[in-house]
Design an enzyme around this catalytic site. Structure first.
Site, mmCIF file in Angstrom:
data_model
loop_
_atom_site.group_PDB
_atom_site.id
_atom_site.type_symbol
_atom_site.label_atom_id
_atom_site.label_comp_id
_atom_site.label_asym_id
_atom_site.label_seq_id
_atom_site.Cartn_x
_atom_site.Cartn_y
_atom_site.Cartn_z
ATOM 1 N N PHE A 85 -29.227 -7.048 8.120
ATOM 2 C CA PHE A 85 -27.647 -7.500 8.541
ATOM 3 C C PHE A 85 -26.979 -6.286 8.160
ATOM 4 O O PHE A 85 -27.630 -5.040 7.488
ATOM 5 C CB PHE A 85 -27.241 -8.342 7.495
ATOM 6 C CG PHE A 85 -26.736 -9.643 7.883
ATOM 7 C CD1 PHE A 85 -27.267 -10.253 9.187
ATOM 8 C CD2 PHE A 85 -25.458 -10.314 7.369
ATOM 9 C CE1 PHE A 85 -27.073 -11.563 9.589
ATOM 10 C CE2 PHE A 85 -25.064 -11.407 8.107
ATOM 11 C CZ PHE A 85 -25.690 -12.021 9.224
ATOM 12 N N GLN A 128 -10.979 -9.404 5.536
ATOM 13 C CA GLN A 128 -11.966 -9.089 6.595
ATOM 14 C C GLN A 128 -11.570 -9.569 7.984
ATOM 15 O O GLN A 128 -11.467 -10.557 8.437
ATOM 16 C CB GLN A 128 -13.218 -9.246 6.213
ATOM 17 C CG GLN A 128 -14.327 -8.772 6.925
ATOM 18 C CD GLN A 128 -15.756 -8.671 6.424
ATOM 19 O OE1 GLN A 128 -16.182 -9.940 6.303
ATOM 20 N NE2 GLN A 128 -16.307 -7.630 6.066
ATOM 21 N N HIS A 144 -13.382 -9.424 11.893
ATOM 22 C CA HIS A 144 -14.752 -9.301 12.665
ATOM 23 C C HIS A 144 -14.228 -8.866 13.802
ATOM 24 O O HIS A 144 -13.377 -9.346 14.613
ATOM 25 C CB HIS A 144 -15.218 -10.808 12.494
ATOM 26 C CG HIS A 144 -16.661 -10.656 12.902
ATOM 27 N ND1 HIS A 144 -17.241 -10.278 14.361
ATOM 28 C CD2 HIS A 144 -17.902 -10.909 12.118
ATOM 29 C CE1 HIS A 144 -18.557 -10.341 14.329
ATOM 30 N NE2 HIS A 144 -18.851 -10.704 12.981
ATOM 31 N N LEU A 197 -16.213 -17.235 16.185
ATOM 32 C CA LEU A 197 -17.164 -16.245 16.101
ATOM 33 C C LEU A 197 -18.224 -15.785 17.026
ATOM 34 O O LEU A 197 -18.891 -16.771 17.287
ATOM 35 C CB LEU A 197 -18.042 -16.200 14.594
ATOM 36 C CG LEU A 197 -18.753 -14.933 14.200
ATOM 37 C CD1 LEU A 197 -17.813 -13.952 13.823
ATOM 38 C CD2 LEU A 197 -19.561 -15.438 12.736
ATOM 39 N N GLU A 241 -22.624 -10.923 15.439
ATOM 40 C CA GLU A 241 -23.129 -9.643 15.520
ATOM 41 C C GLU A 241 -24.616 -9.405 16.311
ATOM 42 O O GLU A 241 -24.628 -8.458 16.784
ATOM 43 C CB GLU A 241 -23.331 -9.040 14.115
ATOM 44 C CG GLU A 241 -22.895 -7.424 14.000
ATOM 45 C CD GLU A 241 -22.678 -7.070 12.385
ATOM 46 O OE1 GLU A 241 -21.541 -7.222 11.934
ATOM 47 O OE2 GLU A 241 -23.776 -6.721 11.762
ATOM 48 N N ARG A 288 -18.612 -2.994 11.217
ATOM 49 C CA ARG A 288 -17.830 -4.030 11.643
ATOM 50 C C ARG A 288 -16.158 -3.380 11.480
ATOM 51 O O ARG A 288 -15.404 -3.725 12.499
ATOM 52 C CB ARG A 288 -17.911 -5.132 10.333
ATOM 53 C CG ARG A 288 -18.582 -6.239 11.110
ATOM 54 C CD ARG A 288 -18.509 -7.464 10.097
ATOM 55 N NE ARG A 288 -19.678 -8.451 10.195
ATOM 56 C CZ ARG A 288 -20.031 -9.518 9.523
ATOM 57 N NH1 ARG A 288 -19.339 -9.751 8.626
ATOM 58 N NH2 ARG A 288 -20.985 -10.138 9.714
ATOM 59 N N HIS A 342 -11.396 -12.948 9.201
ATOM 60 C CA HIS A 342 -12.882 -13.680 9.083
ATOM 61 C C HIS A 342 -13.042 -13.941 7.733
ATOM 62 O O HIS A 342 -13.643 -15.341 7.408
ATOM 63 C CB HIS A 342 -13.942 -12.599 9.493
ATOM 64 C CG HIS A 342 -15.245 -13.317 9.523
ATOM 65 N ND1 HIS A 342 -15.762 -14.312 10.160
ATOM 66 C CD2 HIS A 342 -16.372 -12.622 8.959
ATOM 67 C CE1 HIS A 342 -16.973 -14.600 10.087
ATOM 68 N NE2 HIS A 342 -17.430 -13.722 9.197
ATOM 69 N N ARG A 361 -16.621 -7.105 2.275
ATOM 70 C CA ARG A 361 -17.914 -8.037 1.980
ATOM 71 C C ARG A 361 -18.869 -7.713 3.026
ATOM 72 O O ARG A 361 -18.511 -7.461 4.164
ATOM 73 C CB ARG A 361 -17.399 -9.404 2.267
ATOM 74 C CG ARG A 361 -18.542 -10.499 2.206
ATOM 75 C CD ARG A 361 -18.055 -11.839 2.247
ATOM 76 N NE ARG A 361 -17.728 -12.099 3.640
ATOM 77 C CZ ARG A 361 -18.651 -13.036 4.692
ATOM 78 N NH1 ARG A 361 -19.859 -12.972 4.184
ATOM 79 N NH2 ARG A 361 -17.986 -12.854 5.666
#
Ligand SMILES: Cc1cc2nc3c(=O)[nH]c(=O)nc-3n(C[C@H](O)[C@H](O)[C@H](O)COP(=O)(O)OP(=O)(O)OC[C@H]3O[C@@H](n4cnc5c(N)ncnc54)[C@H](O)[C@@H]3O)c2cc1C
Ligand code: SF4
Ligand code: FES
Lengths: 258, 594
Positions: free
Chosen positions: B148, B261, B263, B273, B276, B307, B372, B407
Site C-alpha cells: 500500500f 485527506q 483522495h 472511491l 488506488e 495520494r 476521504h 493517514r
C-alpha cells in the site's frame, strides 16, 4: 420524467401516491431523485439511506416493480428499459397502481415487510430470521496463537455468500415469503450456508440441521427471484439446493442402516 | 421543571421500556453502565469488550450498525504479520510499521499512540480471524498482505476489496451472539454532565420523534468522520461529524481539525472511491487535451505518486482549464484489456458501470479528487479519555493522533479495532470507582432538547434549509479543499458566518414527530456549520504546508513554529484556538521524501 412515490403514515386509511416532476441529470440515481423530491417538493418523505454506493444494504425498495437498491439504480437506464428483470409475479409485488413506465418511475416500499412509513419498512422479522440461523463463527478447534490456515481455493465459494449485504431485496422478491410469513427466507439461509461451508468450522451437517424444518430449507419452491434481484450476485438458491441434497443423503444413509 | 414523569428502565430490552412510556410529558430514561454512541467497527469492538467484562453496555446508533460507514472500506488493514516478505526477503516488524506511520503523518502523529497501535496490530488482525472474518489467503493458507502507499512492506491484510464489509459483519455477528442491546435509529442530541462527569446522553428516537434519556457511568463516542461537510466526499451520507459537535458542546476540545485527506480518484458525480489499485494495475490519468499530465508533476513515479501529490496535480489541471466540463479528468484503463480488467478490477468496473454508466473496458472513467478521511477529531489522550471525566472517544471521530497530518491507507481500519478494544479496557478499569449516576440532570437535558426542537420548529420558514446544506459543502470544498490560501480562506470564513446567520432563522417545513428525517438533517447541518468554522479557523492559523494541509501562500513545512497540535474549544459562541506539543520519542522529524 416523473417520480411516482408511495406515501403512507399512521392514521391513513389508504396509501397515496405522489408524483413529482424530476430534473434528471446524467448519472442520477433513484436515491438522488428521492433527495430531489425531499428538498424541492415535500420534506416529510421518509426513506432509508447511508452509503449511496451500493455496499451498505440500506436503501432496498421496489422500483418499477422490482426490488432494487435505490442508490444503484440509474434513472436513465430505467427510462431506456435497460433494467428490466423478469420475475415470477405474486400478489405482494403485482400491480397496485397504474403507472406509465415510459414517463414515470414508480417507487414503493419493499414487499413482504410491514410498511412503517412511506418507503421505510420494518425489518424486525428479517433480522430475527438472521439471528435464528445463529450466524456466528463456531471454530472446530481451540484458538491457536496465530491465524487458522485456510486453503485459498475454499475462499471463492465462501465469498459468494459473505458478499451478502442484508439488504432484504431477495426477501422482498420471494413469492414464498409473500405467502408464508414464517419462511426464513433466502438471505438467512444463505448466511447459514456460509458458516456451513467455512472450512474452519467442524465438518458435518450440524449447521444444516438448524434449518431442517418446514420453514427452512424445505419451504423454497425455486422461483429464483432472489438470485435475479440480488445486487451482490449471492445465490441463495444454490445454497438451498445443496443443503437439501446433503440432508437427503444423510437420511438415505440412516434408512440403509438397520 | 419537575413536571416530567420519568420512567427509568434497567432492562436490557428497550422495547419493554418503550411500552411503559406514554407520550409527552412522560420521558423514557434507559440505564446502562456504559453507553457506546456509534455502531461502526469501533463501537462494535468496544461493545464486545464491555460485555465480555460483565458490564452492562449498550450501543446507540442513528442507523442499523451494519449500515455504518465502516462497511464501505475497501483496501485493507495494516499489520506487520510478515506473511509476505519484503524486498531482499527482509521481515516486517511493528517498529517499521511505526516508522512508516510517523513519516506518513509528516511527523505530526503522537509517537506513543503510534507505537501502541503498531504493537497491537498483528494480534488484532488475528483476533478478527479467530472471530470468523474471511480474509484473502496466500497459497500457504496464511492471511494475504498487499503493498500500500507509503509502506515499506506488503503489510496490508485484506478481504478482496471488501475488508470493511467482512470485518463489520464479523463483529456484528459476535454482537448478536452476545445479545448486546442496540438502540437503532436513535439520533444522539446531547451529552449530559453531572458534578463534572459525563453521565449519559439524550437521543431522539427517530421512529417516534420522542426524546429519550440515557444514564450511564461512562460514554464512548464512536461516531465516525465528518466527510460530508465537503461537497465531494467518498464518505457515506451519514458522516456528518455529529460526535464532534456533541463533544464540542460538552466543552471538550477538538484537535487538528484542519487535516483532511483528499483522495485523487473518486468517481465524477457521486465521488465513490475508485481504489488506488486501478492505477496500480497500470491505469493512467489524462486531461481534456488527451495528455498524460502526471509527466509534468511527478516525472518518475507518474500516476503512482503519493495520494496528495496526484490530488494536487489533478486539481491544478482542472483549475487551469485542462479538465472536462464539470471539473474532472479521465482515468484510462482501456489499454489494459478486458481480461485483465475483469480479473483484477471487477469491483471498480462495476462501480463505473453502475454509477457513471461507463464500462472501463471501452471508455475512460471520469474522476476527480474528493474528501476521504478526517485526521482530526475529539481531543483524547492515549487512553481515549477526554478532559471530561466519564467521556471517551475512539475511531475516526477521535484524534488519539496516530495519523497526524496524513493517514496511510490501511491504518484507520486498524485504529478502529485496536482502540475500540483498548479504550473499552480503560473504561472497564475506570468504572468501579464511579458513583451511581443521578438521573435529575438527564431529565433536565431532555427538557432542554425538547425546548431546542420546539424553538426550531416554531421559527418562521423563510427559505429552504437544504440550500444552506449544499452551500456549506461547496464552500468547504472550494475554499478549504486541496489548495488553501489566506485570501480564499478568509472569504470562506465570512461565507460560513453568513450561512450560520441565515440558518439560525430557518426551520424544517415538516413539523411531524415520527420519522422526521428533515429535522434530523437539520440538526446535522446545525453541527456541520460550527465544525466548518473550526476547520476554517484551524486552517487559517496554521501558516505552513504539512501533510494534507497545503497552503499556496506558505508552501514549506515549518517545524520551528508548527510542530504542534491545533486545539480548538468553544468559548460561548466563539472558537478559541490553542496549541499543544506533539509527542515524539522514537523518530526525529526529517524531511519527507518518497
Ligand atoms: C470509501 C472508503 C474506503 C475506505 N477504505 C479503507 C481501507 O481500506 N482501510 C482503512 O484502514 N480505512 C479505510 N477507510 C477509512 C475507514 O473506513 C473509516 O475511518 C472507519 O471505518 C471509521 O470507523 P468508525 O467506527 O470510527 O466509524 P463509522 O463506521 O463511521 O461509524 C459511525 C457510527 O456512529 C453512528 N453515529 C454517528 N452520529 C450519530 C448520532 N448523532 N447519533 C447516533 N449515532 C451516530 C453511526 O450510526 C455509525 O454507526 C475508508 C474510508 C472510505 C470513505
Ligand atoms: S442475498 Fe442478496 S438480495 Fe438477499 S439480502 Fe443478501 S445481498 Fe440482499
Ligand atoms: S445507500 Fe447503501 S446500499 Fe444504497
Amino acid at each position: 420524467m416523473k417520480l411516482k412515490v408511495y406515501r403512507y403514515h399512521d392514521g391513513m386509511k389508504e396509501p397515496r401516491y405522489d408524483t413529482f416532476k424530476l430534473k434528471s441529470d446524467p448519472g442520477m440515481t433513484v436515491l438522488g431523485a428521492l433527495f430531489q423530491f425531499q428538498q424541492q417538493f415535500d420534506d416529510s418523505i421518509a426513506f432509508h439511506y447511508s452509503c449511496r454506493g451500493a455496499v451498505c444494504g440500506t436503501c432496498a425498495m421496489l422500483i418499477n416493480k422490482v426490488p432494487r437498491l435505490a442508490c444503484r439504480t440509474q434513472v436513465a437506464s430505467l427510462i431506456k428499459g435497460e433494467l428490466k428483470i423478469p420475475l415470477s409475479q405474486f400478489p405482494a409485488i403485482e400491480e397496485t397502481v397504474k403507472w406509465n413506465p415510459e414517463e414515470e418511475i414508480l417507487v414503493e416500499p419493499l414487499p413482504n415487510f410491514p410498511v412503517i412509513r412511506d418507503l421505510i419498512v420494518d425489518t424486525t422479522s428479517f433480522f430475527n430470521y438472521y439471528k435464528f440461523v445463529e450466524p456466528v463463527f463456531k471454530p472446530a478447534d481451540k484458538t491457536p496463537e496465530k491465524e487458522r490456515l485456510m486453503d485459498p481455493s475454499a475462499i471463492p465459494e465462501l465469498e459468494l455468500y459473505t458478499n451478502c449485504i442484508l439488504c432484504g431485496a431477495c426477501f422482498g422478491s420471494c413469492p414464498i415469503d409473500g405467502k408464508n410469513p414464517d419462511y426464513l427466507g433466502p438471505a438467512a439461509l444463505a448466511k447459514l450456508y456460509r458458516f456451513h461451508i467455512d472450512p474452519r468450522e467442524k465438518e458435518g451437517t450440524d449447521r444444516l440441521e438448524r434449518a431442517n424444518i418446514p420453514e427452512g430449507w424445505w419451504a423454497c419452491e425455486f422461483y429464483g427471484n432472489c438470485r435475479r434481484v440480488c445486487p451482490k450476485g449471492v445465490p441463495p438458491l444454490i445454497a438451498i439446493a445443496k443443503a437439501r441434497e446433503q440432508l437427503n443423503d444423510i437420511n438415505e444413509k440412516k434408512e440403509e442402516e438397520p | 421543571m419537575g413536571g416530567v414523569n420519568v420512567i427509568v428502565t434497567k432492562s436490557l430490552n428497550h422495547d419493554d421500556a418503550k411500552e411503559k412510556s406514554g407520550s409527552s410529558p412522560q420521558a423514557t430514561i434507559h440505564s446502562h453502565e456504559v453507553i457506546i454512541i456509534g455502531g461502526g467497527l469501533t463501537g462494535l469492538r468496544a461493545a464486545i469488550q464491555i460485555a465480555d467484562a460483565g458490564l452492562n453496555g449498550a450501543i446507540i446508533s442513528k442507523v442499523h450498525p451494519l449500515r455504518s460507514h465502516s462497511v464501505a472500506a475497501q483496501g485493507g488493514m495494516n499489520a506487520s504479520l510478515g506473511n509476505v516478505p519484503g524486498e531482499d526477503g527482509k521481515n516486517d516488524s511493528w517498529e517499521m510499521h511505526a516508522y512508516d506511520t510517523v513519516k506518513g503523518s509528516d511527523y505530526l502523529a503522537d509517537q506513543d499512540a503510534v507505537e501502541l497501535m503498531c504493537r497491537e496490530a498483528t494480534s488484532t488482525v488475528i483476533e478478527l480471524e479467530h472471530m470468523g472474518t474471511v480474509w484473502s489467503r496466500l497459497e500457504n493458507g496464511k492471511i494475504a498482505q498487499r503493498p500500500f502507499g507509503g509502506a515499506g512492506f506488503p503489510r496490508t491484510c485484506y478481504a478482496a476489496d471488501r475488508t470493511g464489509h467482512n470485518a463489520l459483519n464479523t463483529l456484528y455477528e459476535q454482537l448478536s451472539d452476545r445479545d448486546i442491546p442496540v438502540y437503532e435509529e436513535f439520533f444522539v442530541t446531547s451529552l449530559v454532565q453531572d458534578r463534572g462527569r459525563c453521565n449519559g446522553c439524550t437521543a431522539i428516537d427517530i421512529k417516534t420523534g420522542t426524546v429519550h434519556g440515557f444514564v450511564s457511568k461512562a460514554v464512548l463516542m464512536a461516531t465516525g468522520g465528518f466527510g460530508r461537510i465537503f461537497s465531494r466526499s467518498t464518505n457515506a451520507l451519514i458522516n456528518t461529524g455529529d460526535g464532534h459537535t456533541l463533544a464540542l458542546n460538552a466543552g471538550v476540545p477538538l484537535k487538528d481539525m484542519e487535516f483532511v485527506q483528499f483522495h485523487p480518484t473518486t468517481l465524477y458525480g457521486t465521488n465513490i472511491l475508485m481504489s488506488e489499485g486501478a492505477r496500480g494495475e497500470g491505469g493512467i490519468l489524462l486531461n481534456s487535451n488527451g495528455e498524460r499530465f502526471m509527466e509534468h508533476y511527478a516525472p518518475n513515479s507518474l500516476d503512482l505518486a503519493p495520494r496528495d501529490v496526484v490530488a494536487r496535480s489533478i486539481e491544478t489541471e482542472i483549475r487551469e482549464g485542462r479538465g472536462f466540463d464539470g471539473g474532472y479528468v479521465n482515468l484510462d484503463l482501456t489499454h489494459l484489456g478486458a481480461d485483465r480488467i475483469m480479473e483484477r478490477l471487477p469491483g471498480i468496473r462495476l462501480i463505473a458501470m453502475d454509477f457513471a454508466g461507463v464500462d472501463p473496458i471501452d471508455d475512460p472513467v471520469p474522476v476527480q479528487p474528493g474528501q476521504h478521511y478526517s485526521m482530526g477529531g475529539i481531543d483524547v489522550d492515549i487512553n481515549g479519555a477526554t478532559i471530561l471525566p466519564g467521556l471517551y472517544a475512539a475511531g475516526e471521530c477521535a484524534c488519539i493522533s496516530v495519523h497526524g497530518a496524513n493517514r496511510l491507507g490501511g491504518n484507520s481500519l486498524l485504529e478502529t479495532v485496536v482502540y475500540g478494544r483498548l479504550v473499552a479496557d480503560k473504561i472497564i478499569e475506570d468504572n468501579p470507582i464511579h458513583l451511581e449516576p443521578d438521573i435529575e440532570p438527564i431529565k433536565l437535558a431532555i427538557i432542554d432538547i425538547e425546548d431546542k426542537i420546539g424553538d426550531i420548529m416554531d421559527r418562521k420558514d423563510n427559505g429552504n434549509f437544504f440550500r444552506v446544506k449544499n452551500a456549506i459543502t461547496d464552500i468547504m470544498f472550494n475554499k478549504f479543499g486541496i489548495f488553501r490560501d489566506s485570501d480564499g480562506m478568509d472569504d470562506g470564513l465570512v461565507e460560513i458566518k453568513n450561512l450560520q446567520e441565515q440558518f439560525s432563522m430557518l426551520s424544517p417545513i415538516n413539523k411531524e414527530k415520527p420519522f422526521n428525517q428533515s429535522l434530523i438533517q437539520f440538526l446535522e447541518v446545525d453541527g456541520m456549520l460550527k465544525l466548518a468554522e473550526i476547520i476554517a479557523l484551524s486552517a487559517i492559523e496554521r501558516k505552513e504546508s504539512r501533510g494534507s494541509h497545503t497552503r499556496i501562500d506558505h508552501p514549506e513545512r515549518d517545524d520551528v513554529n508548527f510542530l504542534k497540535h491545533t486545539v480548538s474549544i468553544l468559548n460561548g459562541e466563539e472558537v478559541d484556538i490553542t496549541y499543544k506539543p506533539v509527542i515524539l520519542g522514537m523518530f526525529e522529524p526529517k524531511e519527507r521524501v518518497y
